[in-house]
Design a protein around this motif. Structure first.
Motif, short mmCIF file in Angstrom:
data_model
loop_
_atom_site.label_atom_id
_atom_site.label_comp_id
_atom_site.label_asym_id
_atom_site.label_seq_id
_atom_site.Cartn_x
_atom_site.Cartn_y
_atom_site.Cartn_z
N VAL A 58 0.93 -1.24 -0.06
CA VAL A 58 -0.09 -0.05 0.11
C VAL A 58 0.99 1.23 0.01
O VAL A 58 1.62 1.20 0.65
CB VAL A 58 -0.98 -0.03 1.28
N HIS A 59 0.73 2.00 -0.64
CA HIS A 59 1.43 3.30 -1.08
C HIS A 59 0.43 4.50 -0.96
O HIS A 59 -0.70 4.69 -1.56
CB HIS A 59 2.15 3.57 -2.32
N VAL A 60 0.88 5.75 -0.08
CA VAL A 60 -0.19 6.72 0.24
C VAL A 60 0.61 7.99 0.00
O VAL A 60 1.99 8.15 0.24
CB VAL A 60 -0.44 6.59 1.57
N ARG A 61 -0.19 8.87 -0.88
CA ARG A 61 0.55 10.31 -0.76
C ARG A 61 -0.58 11.27 -0.37
O ARG A 61 -1.86 11.27 -0.63
CB ARG A 61 0.99 10.69 -2.41
N GLU A 62 -0.18 12.11 0.28
CA GLU A 62 -1.12 13.22 1.02
C GLU A 62 -1.07 14.71 0.23
O GLU A 62 0.00 14.96 -0.32
CB GLU A 62 -0.75 13.38 2.41
N VAL A 63 -1.96 15.24 0.33
CA VAL A 63 -2.13 16.75 -0.25
C VAL A 63 -2.93 17.34 0.78
O VAL A 63 -4.15 17.67 0.94
CB VAL A 63 -3.12 16.74 -1.49
N PRO A 64 -2.19 18.10 1.58
CA PRO A 64 -2.82 18.52 2.99
C PRO A 64 -3.23 20.18 2.51
O PRO A 64 -2.79 20.69 1.31
CB PRO A 64 -1.80 18.52 3.99
N GLY A 65 -3.94 20.93 3.50
CA GLY A 65 -3.89 22.09 3.29
C GLY A 65 -5.03 22.67 2.48
O GLY A 65 -4.94 23.99 2.05
N MET A 76 -3.83 18.04 -7.29
CA MET A 76 -4.28 16.49 -7.63
C MET A 76 -3.38 15.84 -8.43
O MET A 76 -3.02 14.70 -8.45
CB MET A 76 -5.69 16.41 -7.56
N LYS A 77 -3.31 16.51 -9.93
CA LYS A 77 -2.60 16.08 -10.82
C LYS A 77 -1.22 15.75 -10.43
O LYS A 77 -0.63 14.68 -10.87
CB LYS A 77 -2.75 17.03 -11.95
N ILE A 78 -0.49 16.65 -9.73
CA ILE A 78 0.95 16.43 -9.57
C ILE A 78 1.12 15.44 -8.55
O ILE A 78 1.96 14.50 -8.87
CB ILE A 78 1.44 17.84 -8.84
N ALA A 79 0.38 15.38 -7.56
CA ALA A 79 0.51 14.24 -6.52
C ALA A 79 -0.03 12.84 -7.23
O ALA A 79 0.58 11.95 -6.84
CB ALA A 79 -0.41 14.51 -5.44
N LEU A 80 -1.12 12.91 -7.94
CA LEU A 80 -1.36 11.63 -8.77
C LEU A 80 -0.23 11.19 -9.53
O LEU A 80 0.03 9.76 -9.83
CB LEU A 80 -2.70 11.93 -9.35
N THR A 108 -11.59 16.11 -13.60
CA THR A 108 -10.31 15.84 -13.66
C THR A 108 -9.82 14.25 -14.27
O THR A 108 -9.08 14.02 -15.21
CB THR A 108 -9.29 16.21 -12.69
N LEU A 109 -10.66 13.45 -13.46
CA LEU A 109 -10.09 12.02 -13.57
C LEU A 109 -10.56 11.45 -15.02
O LEU A 109 -9.97 10.35 -15.47
CB LEU A 109 -10.53 11.26 -12.66
N VAL A 221 0.95 23.67 -4.78
CA VAL A 221 0.63 22.41 -3.94
C VAL A 221 1.46 22.17 -2.72
O VAL A 221 2.54 22.50 -2.43
CB VAL A 221 1.44 21.02 -4.92
N ALA A 222 0.72 22.05 -1.62
CA ALA A 222 0.94 22.02 -0.26
C ALA A 222 2.25 20.84 -0.08
O ALA A 222 1.78 19.74 -0.31
CB ALA A 222 0.01 22.04 0.82
N LEU A 223 3.39 21.28 0.45
CA LEU A 223 4.10 19.95 0.90
C LEU A 223 3.84 19.59 1.97
O LEU A 223 3.36 20.14 3.06
CB LEU A 223 5.63 20.57 0.57
#
Length: 340
Positions: A58-65, A76-80, A108-109, A221-223
């Motif tokens: 399982v791999h997780v990436r967050e976009v907070p803020g 979302m595009k950059i993180a995805l 978007t998707l 994009v929030a880091l």
């Protein structure tokens, strides 16, 4: 890519149990498959990712803020893109913030860029039947459109719902649920993985413009928030769409008094408070929603590396940050740390 990646959006308002439901799905997935999760949070600290990123394959990436749907999908595009490139997943789950609106995410998707990459399947929206009589929820544009755009509406926490709550939910189903692919009843987030396989249908939002006009656009994009060298803790705030958040990140070496923290959250009157906390009794997940508190232990990581403590509070009125922060700092078991 040789085939399109099956993808599902799992949405729902604050405190409905999205992270618990996704955790259940990840534990139920075929062991050999790699699943990736894109998590968006209204708060700046990012807690849900810390809860999810503890399972095999399982791999997780967050976009907070803030809401990932409100700047033409750029965050979302950059993180995805990074998630797809690095993990090559067999399935993707997307968890928007409870205050988010799914319309632009869907657009978007299903747009030209991802048309040959992603196979967007059913959108699942979780709802707590107890909230269908609460004006703070039913008067919110995002809440209503999360339900309007759902392919499958999942009533969660039904073990806590009264007969009146269930009757109100059934009335909603009679008025709005006839075009849905499914209306399901569950407790403790136990989503049936087979629901992910159902197809998506075109659906119309009702109040999308109201949601977008209430939020300040985010162009970057929030880091992920991280402690600087020598920093013991930090605090971050956010607000938008009539909601306020404050969060804290504490060094892994700072434990908190378990009983004191339990008492603090038990008496706290806010819409949402969640924390992954190192305490005198071990590492625990604290979830408080409108005065109702639950406490659970997360699974242990194989590497045993200590992790920071993360806390986030969300409410529909300004939060007394100074008073809440003082209460939290008073529960440290290693006094003398200072914010840099």
């Amino acid at each position: 890519m040789s085939k399109r990646i099956p993808t599902n959006i799992i949405t729902g308002f604050l405190g409905v149990g999205k992270t618990t439901a996704i955790t259940h799905l990840l534990k139920s997935k075929p062991a050999e498959e790699i699943w990736s999760v894109l998590v968006n949070e209204f708060g700046e600290i990012g807690i849900d990712g810390a809860m999810l990123d503890q399972l095999d394959n399982v791999h997780v990436r967050e976009v907070p803020g803030g809401c990932i749907c409100c700047v033409a999908g750029l965050p979302m595009k950059i993180a995805l893109n990074m998630l797809i490139a690095r993990t090559r997943p067999d399935r993707i789950l997307i968890e928007p913030t409870g205050l988010g609106h799914p319309e632009e995410i869907i657009n978007t998707l299903t747009g030209e860029y991802y048309d040959n990459v992603l196979d967007l399947c059913a959108t699942l929206t979780l709802v707590d039947p107890r909230r269908l009589s609460d004006e703070r929820y039913i008067g919110n544009a995002s809440f209503n459109d999360q339900l309007a755009l759902a392919d499958i509406v999942v009533a969660n926490k039904t073990d806590l719902a009264s007969e009146q709550d269930k009757e109100i939910f059934n009335e909603w189903v009679q008025q709005h649920g006839k075009d849905k692919s499914g209306i399901e009843w569950i407790s403790h987030g136990k989503i049936d993985p087979q629901w992910l396989l159902k197809p998506r249908r075109e659906r119309a939002a009702q109040q999308g413009e109201q949601h977008r006009s209430a939020l300040a656009p985010r162009q970057e994009v929030a880091l992920p928030v991280a402690l600087a060298e020598g920093e013991s803790w930090l605090c971050r705030t956010n607000q938008g769409n009539g909601f306020y958040s404050v969060g804290w990140l504490f060094h892994a070496d700072i434990p908190f008094d378990f009983n004191g923290f339990f008492l603090l959250l038990s008496g706290l009157s806010v819409m949402r408070f969640k924390a992954v906390l190192n305490t005198s009794q071990g590492r625990y997940i604290f979830n408080a929603e409108n005065g109702v508190l639950s406490v659970n232990q997360p699974p242990l990581l194989d590497d045993g590396e200590p992790l920071e403590s993360r806390l986030e509070c969300i409410d529909d009125k300004p939060i007394d940050i100074a008073a809440l922060q003082a209460s939290i700092l008073a529960l440290q078991l290693l006094p003398g740390f200072a914010q840099r």
